[in-house]
Motif scaffolding. Sequence first.
Motif, PDB file in Angstrom:
ATOM      1  N   SER A  52      -8.222   2.721   5.268  1.00 27.87           N
ATOM      2  CA  SER A  52      -8.277   2.684   3.810  1.00 27.87           C
ATOM      3  C   SER A  52      -8.407   4.119   3.305  1.00 27.87           C
ATOM      4  CB  SER A  52      -9.471   1.848   3.338  1.00 27.87           C
ATOM      5  OG  SER A  52     -10.677   2.445   3.765  1.00 27.87           O
ATOM      6  N   MET A  65       0.823  -1.194   0.000  1.00 30.20           N
ATOM      7  CA  MET A  65       0.000   0.000   0.000  1.00 30.20           C
ATOM      8  C   MET A  65       0.868   1.260   0.000  1.00 30.20           C
ATOM      9  SD  MET A  65      -3.428   0.749   2.160  1.00 30.20           S
ATOM     10  CE  MET A  65      -3.469  -1.007   2.376  1.00 30.20           C
ATOM     11  N   HIS A  75      -3.103   6.030   3.048  1.00 29.41           N
ATOM     12  CA  HIS A  75      -3.717   5.079   2.118  1.00 29.41           C
ATOM     13  C   HIS A  75      -4.157   5.874   0.899  1.00 29.41           C
ATOM     14  CE1 HIS A  75      -3.906   2.300   5.517  1.00 29.41           C
ATOM     15  NE2 HIS A  75      -4.365   3.318   6.214  1.00 29.41           N
TER      16      HIS A  75
END
Length: 127
Positions: free
Chosen positions: A118, A1, A64
Amino acid sequence: MQASSSVLYQEYSKYQNSVNKNNVVEVAGNFFSPSLLGEDYRVNLGAVSQLLFKSYMVEEFSYHEMKNEQEGCLTINGYDEENAPLIFSLKYILNDGRWLIDNIHVVFVEHVKDFSDSAKCPNEYPE
């Protein structure tokens, strides 16, 4: 990520490292979309302070991002100068080959457990 393919985070880092209160008006077009800036940002002191939103966060914890060909969102979790947790949620758009911030949402959260796990776009937060 958080690999080298984090295009939006790299753009945010450029903003973070190069924009300050002395040059924000001159360089704003390199980092912010025309629709975010509006017509009068050069003379609107409130707009200038909003363009320096980065100053709220003194320590980053995690980030993120997600994007497609035309737009994306970057979420940065971190702490303010009083070590209180907060989240930056940034919407980016691709404009003439450059990723520009098109929307900014700063969220002050109660606890670290409230950090986002996220990427969330600014419009995903309740008003």
